[in-house]
Design a protein around this motif. Structure first.
Motif, PDB file in Angstrom:
ATOM      1  N   LEU A 163      -1.952   3.057   9.201  1.00 28.81           N
ATOM      2  CA  LEU A 163      -3.269   3.674   9.063  1.00 28.81           C
ATOM      3  C   LEU A 163      -3.408   4.326   7.687  1.00 28.81           C
ATOM      4  CD1 LEU A 163      -3.739   5.341  12.563  1.00 28.81           C
ATOM      5  CD2 LEU A 163      -4.907   3.322  11.684  1.00 28.81           C
ATOM      6  N   ASN A 164      -4.585   4.132   7.078  1.00 29.24           N
ATOM      7  CA  ASN A 164      -4.911   4.719   5.766  1.00 29.24           C
ATOM      8  C   ASN A 164      -3.893   4.346   4.693  1.00 29.24           C
ATOM      9  OD1 ASN A 164      -7.151   6.065   6.896  1.00 29.24           O
ATOM     10  ND2 ASN A 164      -5.843   7.776   7.524  1.00 29.24           N
ATOM     11  N   MET A 165      -3.299   3.165   4.821  1.00 30.88           N
ATOM     12  CA  MET A 165      -2.319   2.700   3.845  1.00 30.88           C
ATOM     13  C   MET A 165      -3.030   1.844   2.799  1.00 30.88           C
ATOM     14  SD  MET A 165       0.814   2.859   2.941  1.00 30.88           S
ATOM     15  CE  MET A 165       1.536   3.554   4.425  1.00 30.88           C
ATOM     16  N   MET A 166      -2.980   2.269   1.550  1.00 27.52           N
ATOM     17  CA  MET A 166      -3.635   1.544   0.463  1.00 27.52           C
ATOM     18  C   MET A 166      -2.724   0.481  -0.143  1.00 27.52           C
ATOM     19  SD  MET A 166      -6.620   2.905   0.357  1.00 27.52           S
ATOM     20  CE  MET A 166      -7.237   2.290  -1.195  1.00 27.52           C
ATOM     21  N   MET A 171       1.653  -1.901   4.005  1.00 30.55           N
ATOM     22  CA  MET A 171       0.858  -2.208   5.188  1.00 30.55           C
ATOM     23  C   MET A 171       1.420  -3.427   5.914  1.00 30.55           C
ATOM     24  SD  MET A 171      -3.078  -3.351   5.549  1.00 30.55           S
ATOM     25  CE  MET A 171      -2.519  -5.008   5.253  1.00 30.55           C
ATOM     26  N   THR A 219      -2.748  -3.628  -4.022  1.00 28.79           N
ATOM     27  CA  THR A 219      -3.438  -2.502  -3.383  1.00 28.79           C
ATOM     28  C   THR A 219      -4.853  -2.934  -3.035  1.00 28.79           C
ATOM     29  OG1 THR A 219      -4.205  -1.599  -5.499  1.00 28.79           O
ATOM     30  CG2 THR A 219      -2.075  -0.810  -4.671  1.00 28.79           C
ATOM     31  N   TYR A 285      -7.454  -2.399  13.879  1.00 24.96           N
ATOM     32  CA  TYR A 285      -8.400  -1.540  13.164  1.00 24.96           C
ATOM     33  C   TYR A 285      -8.214  -1.660  11.658  1.00 24.96           C
ATOM     34  CZ  TYR A 285      -9.937   2.733  10.875  1.00 24.96           C
ATOM     35  OH  TYR A 285     -10.471   3.621   9.985  1.00 24.96           O
ATOM     36  N   PHE A 286      -6.945  -1.534  11.166  1.00 19.50           N
ATOM     37  CA  PHE A 286      -6.823  -1.608   9.714  1.00 19.50           C
ATOM     38  C   PHE A 286      -6.877  -3.034   9.192  1.00 19.50           C
ATOM     39  CE2 PHE A 286      -2.398  -0.666  11.201  1.00 19.50           C
ATOM     40  CZ  PHE A 286      -1.728  -1.786  10.762  1.00 19.50           C
ATOM     41  N   ARG A 289     -10.604  -3.275   8.794  1.00 20.89           N
ATOM     42  CA  ARG A 289     -11.014  -2.489   7.632  1.00 20.89           C
ATOM     43  C   ARG A 289     -10.914  -3.321   6.352  1.00 20.89           C
ATOM     44  NH1 ARG A 289      -7.320   2.435   5.702  1.00 20.89           N
ATOM     45  NH2 ARG A 289      -6.006   0.617   5.317  1.00 20.89           N
TER      46      ARG A 289
END
Length: 336
Positions: A163-166, A171, A219, A285-286, A289
């Motif tokens: 989660l929230n990994m750029m 990821m 990224t 979810y990701f 995203r």
């Protein structure tokens, strides 16, 4: 960045180490194959004088050496302390595999590798430990509780860590940890089911990594800076590949999860199934995203400024087509 021609011999010895481990009739032979596999992968990491590659190679060597130490120590204790040594043997393989709670090294090593090295670490380097874990599970059924615990922890850590990994490599590392939970639980149920899941996972993840390698994106912000990723067809393919990796129906990645879910229900393994399905929703979810990111930041106007590169279209074609086989499954029921 690809591998130089001289690395071909290391790649061959890496495959030989895998075959020696899975075909050995003794734990010493399996340990020899694991060591050959490790010592062949390290030169593939350090193909350039780079601080990131050297750091990843050192971390990988230290962790694998620690796992090998536990492995050979448990093998020596096997005749005197069977229960303790078998548990330690399983722990050493989970450490080599990068499964939770021994997953701490996996994202750190992945973040310093190139995409082709990432593909090897996510696929080929998991074959020998997984086969040995399946041998242990079929011989010592009392160790299944440790596998269940590692399955639940891998599902949780792999889902929450992404989660929230750029960083795309980290990821993919947490995604690999999450998929490892599905493979570990399938080892307990069936010897062949985890192989099927591994083949599906390897092909889908390799197709994503090949696209990342061609675009040289590391990224999420690299997508906006890259002129190649602005091609609509590339954005569409990468988005659908991520959805397939997340197991969203009707893509191909849904097939092994569907099969495993049915078998878990039949074997009354409802508690691990709840964690697996919950973590699958979080990972999806990701993935979504990134897919939405690709859809909204695509620039169709720049497609006319891009030169035609034939390998760019035909190289990953067979891998990309595999992700959409499930879309044609309803046609079977129409013609029946």
């Amino acid at each position: 960045m690809g591998f130089p021609p001289s690395s071909f011999y290391f790649f061959i010895s890496l495959l030989m180490g895998i075959f020696i481990s899975i075909s050995s009739s003794s734990w010493f032979g399996a340990w020899t194959g694991l060591e050959l596999n490790m010592m062949s992968f390290i030169p593939l990491i350090t193909i350039q004088m780079n601080s990131y590659l050297s750091e990843s190679a050192l971390k990988y060597f230290l962790i694998q050496a620690l796992g090998s130490t536990f492995f050979i120590m448990s093998s020596c204790m096997f005749l005197s302390f069977t229960q303790v040594s078998s548990s330690l043997l399983l722990v050493s393989l989970l450490l080599k595999l990068g499964s939770a709670p021994f997953h701490f090294w996996f994202p750190q090593v992945m973040s310093g590798l190139t995409w082709l090295q990432v593909m090897i670490l996510m696929t080929l380097q998991k074959i020998a430990p997984m086969f040995l874990i399946s041998y242990i599970s079929s011989t010592f059924s009392n160790l299944n509780k440790i596998i269940y615990l590692s399955t639940i922890l891998s599902a949780i850590m792999g889902a929450l860590g992404g989660l929230n990994m750029m960083n795309l490599r980290k990821m993919m590392a947490f995604s690999s940890i999450n998929h490892m939970s599905w493979m570990l639980i399938s080892v307990v149920i069936s010897d062949s089911l985890w192989v099927i899941y591994f083949i599906f996972y390897s092909i889908i993840s390799s197709s994503i990594v090949i696209l990342f390698n061609m675009f040289q994106t590391f990224t999420l912000s690299d997508f906006m800076k890259s002129s190649q990723i602005s091609m609509p067809i590339h954005s569409l393919l990468m988005s659908l590949n991520f959805l397939s990796l997340g197991g969203l129906p009707p893509f191909t990645g849904f097939i092994p999860k569907w099969m495993l879910t049915q078998l878990l229900i039949n074997n009354n393994l409802l508690v691990p199934l709840i964690f697996l399905l919950s973590s699958a929703l979080i990972t999806l979810y990701f993935y979504i995203r990134i897919s939405i990111f690709l859809f909204f930041f695509t620039k169709p106007s720049s497609a006319t400024n891009m030169k035609l590169n034939m390998p760019l279209y035909f190289l990953p074609g067979s891998l990309l087509f595999f992700n959409f086989l499930m879309l044609f499954l309803p046609l079977i029921f129409i013609f029946i």
